[in-house]
Design an enzyme around this catalytic site. Structure first.
Site, PDB file in Angstrom:
ATOM      1  N   SER A 191      34.159  -8.549 -22.288  1.00  0.00           N
ATOM      2  CA  SER A 191      35.611  -8.600 -22.489  1.00  0.00           C
ATOM      3  C   SER A 191      36.115 -10.042 -22.442  1.00  0.00           C
ATOM      4  O   SER A 191      35.794 -10.803 -21.520  1.00  0.00           O
ATOM      5  CB  SER A 191      36.320  -7.782 -21.407  1.00  0.00           C
ATOM      6  OG  SER A 191      37.716  -7.973 -21.482  1.00  0.00           O
ATOM      7  N   SER A 219      36.042 -11.229 -29.538  1.00  0.00           N
ATOM      8  CA  SER A 219      37.505 -11.357 -29.398  1.00  0.00           C
ATOM      9  C   SER A 219      37.939 -12.815 -29.265  1.00  0.00           C
ATOM     10  O   SER A 219      38.792 -13.159 -28.442  1.00  0.00           O
ATOM     11  CB  SER A 219      38.005 -10.550 -28.185  1.00  0.00           C
ATOM     12  OG  SER A 219      37.620  -9.205 -28.291  1.00  0.00           O
ATOM     13  N   ASP A 335      41.546  -3.926 -30.311  1.00  0.00           N
ATOM     14  CA  ASP A 335      42.688  -3.051 -30.037  1.00  0.00           C
ATOM     15  C   ASP A 335      43.260  -2.419 -31.305  1.00  0.00           C
ATOM     16  O   ASP A 335      44.097  -1.516 -31.222  1.00  0.00           O
ATOM     17  CB  ASP A 335      43.797  -3.826 -29.303  1.00  0.00           C
ATOM     18  CG  ASP A 335      43.469  -4.015 -27.830  1.00  0.00           C
ATOM     19  OD1 ASP A 335      42.545  -3.345 -27.329  1.00  0.00           O
ATOM     20  OD2 ASP A 335      44.143  -4.825 -27.171  1.00  0.00           O
ATOM     21  N   ARG A 366      36.777   4.927 -25.661  1.00  0.00           N
ATOM     22  CA  ARG A 366      37.537   5.154 -26.889  1.00  0.00           C
ATOM     23  C   ARG A 366      36.670   5.675 -28.039  1.00  0.00           C
ATOM     24  O   ARG A 366      37.185   6.350 -28.932  1.00  0.00           O
ATOM     25  CB  ARG A 366      38.271   3.863 -27.293  1.00  0.00           C
ATOM     26  CG  ARG A 366      39.440   3.558 -26.372  1.00  0.00           C
ATOM     27  CD  ARG A 366      40.145   2.261 -26.683  1.00  0.00           C
ATOM     28  NE  ARG A 366      41.385   2.158 -25.903  1.00  0.00           N
ATOM     29  CZ  ARG A 366      42.134   1.067 -25.828  1.00  0.00           C
ATOM     30  NH1 ARG A 366      41.762  -0.040 -26.451  1.00  0.00           N
ATOM     31  NH2 ARG A 366      43.246   1.081 -25.109  1.00  0.00           N
TER      32      ARG A 366
END
Length: 456
Positions: A191, A219, A335, A366
């Site tokens: 993350s 990310s 996201d 998810r």
């Protein structure tokens, strides 16, 4: 108690103006910067997302408690009239024999509920502070790993213990930080919030920080956002190869203005994509955003959505066109994954997705949640290693569908646009959207959606 709603939509068009809340991602970073700046940095257009409101309240309370502690402990010389938030003990205090334990005798407990960003950012914030704190959260939060960040902070000199399961919250931060090194390494494929948490506190470390990123950085736009916001507050850095360096330095007196949330904007792009025709205006959004999720403009161009930046915002216009793009790499914008996957599934577009590695450790798993819910419209999300492919061969849109949300705000909002195509869509636990977009259902009503309670 969960509050379900029945979502319906009259007609297949969506036209109107929607004023979005401030970006949760920008706001949470800005709040930590404000707290570390000793009052020099002020945050403007604070997001009303529940996560941001919670973090702001925790930091505000810490400031009040810090001020109270200093009043009650006059022997502690702070060296400035400004109230210091919880921060690293500077060298002057350390050399003067200042002991944090003389201020706080009992650890306080900070419960951040389901707020993942707050957990990561506050772990670093309190980790270099002078308070003894137990940081905990919801049951799901206790299942979300924090070990990578804790290990990095321990290497720097933070004293952190696990209260229950090794590698997971709750954690106890002992408030006795003394920097041991300025060089630490962290894997790039975890993350980005771990990396951001470390970069935010770097400026308060007596020797600064030299952060080595191992392997490919996931990310990346979120890391770039963090550094850009620090730069707005006069905090300079270097980024050479895989090494980011931030020296100890002073914040400038300035304001950080929070842009509207591009993650929230993505749901309006989805609505436009599933509509027969659509003209939407989202004020305040710019083409030069710090937010990585602004890439939704490029992604949704594949579905016939034109984005025009004028009149102080972005105009969305729907044009019917064939969809050709087959592979979507979500590595830099995870996201957006649920939103784009649901749109593809609803349109029967058998796309392939990569860069979804972090989705399994979010508010819910998810990937699994998407697989279960998409099966209700006959669509399979097939996992092969790190590649995911939609199989829409048995797609069938029912007259009525129940959407489980799994305590995940993005599940609720990603599936809500299906009400354009499905006459009656029941959304479980509708209040879950408060985490990032409290006005979501109200805003939907402005373009013809109707949210009502289920009939008993």
């Amino acid at each position: 108690m969960k509050h379900n709603i029945i979502l319906t939509k009259t007609g297949r068009s969506a036209n109107g103006t929607i004023q979005l809340t401030g970006s949760k991602s920008e706001c949470n970073r800005a709040l930590i910067i404000e707290a570390l700046s000793d009052g020099k940095v002020k945050v403007k257009n604070v997001s009303d997302a529940a996560d941001a409101v919670l973090l702001a309240g925790i930091l505000r309370k810490s400031k009040v408690e810090s001020q109270k502690s200093k009043v009650e402990s006059p022997e502690v010389v702070v060296g400035t009239d400004e109230v210091h938030e919880v921060e690293v003990i500077d060298e002057n205090l350390s050399s003067s024999g200042y002991e944090p334990s003389t201020i706080n005798h009992e650890p306080k407990t900070v419960n951040i509920g389901p707020a993942g960003t707050a957990m990561r950012f506050l772990t670093a914030y309190y980790g270099i502070g002078n308070e003894e704190v137990i940081l905990t959260g919801s049951e799901r939060m206790k299942q979300r790993p924090i070990g990578v960040l804790v290990d990095a902070l321990r290497t720097l000199g933070a004293q952190i213990d696990y209260e229950e399961q090794e590698g997971y919250p709750p954690i106890k931060l002992k408030g006795s930080f003394e920097q041991q090194t300025r060089k630490i390494s962290i894997k790039g494929n975890i993350s980005s919030q771990y990396i951001t948490a470390l970069l935010l506190i770097a400026v308060k470390l007596p020797f600064g920080l030299e952060l080595h990123i191992e392997g490919e950085l996931t990310s990346r736009p979120y890391v770039e956002m963090t550094l850009a916001m620090l730069k707005e507050a006069n905090i300079l850095h270097t980024w050479e190869g895989n090494v980011i360096s931030i020296p100890n330095q002073e914040f400038a007196t300035t304001s950080l203005h929070i842009e509207p949330d591009w993650s929230a904007a993505s749901y309006w792009y989805a609505i436009a994509a599933l509509s027969d025709e659509s003209e939407l205006f989202l004020p305040g959004l710019t083409s030069y955003s710090l937010q990585g999720d602004s890439v939704i403009t490029e992604i949704m161009a594949n579905f016939g959505i034109t984005s025009q930046f004028k009149d102080g915002g972005v105009h969305l216009t729907k044009e019917v066109k064939a969809i050709f793009r087959k592979i979507f790499d979500m590595k830099e914008c995870p996201d957006l994954a649920q939103t784009v996957i649901v749109v593809c599934a609803a349109l029967g577009h058998e796309a392939t997705f990569t860069g979804l590695e972090t989705l399994k450790i979010k508010e819910t798993d998810r990937i699994l949640a998407l697989q279960i819910e998409l099966a209700k419209i006959g669509v399979k999300l097939i996992e092969k290693g790190q590649v995911y492919k939609l199989d829409c061969s048995e797609k069938q849109l029912p007259q009525r569908m129940f959407v489980s949300t799994y305590h995940d705000h993005r599940m609720a909002m990603a599936f809500a646009p299906l009400a354009i195509l499905i006459p009656e869509l029941e959304i479980e636990d509708a209040d879950v959207v408060e985490k990032s977009y409290p006005a979501f259902w109200t805003d939907l009503a402005k373009v013809g959606f109707n949210a009502s309670p289920p009939t008993p």
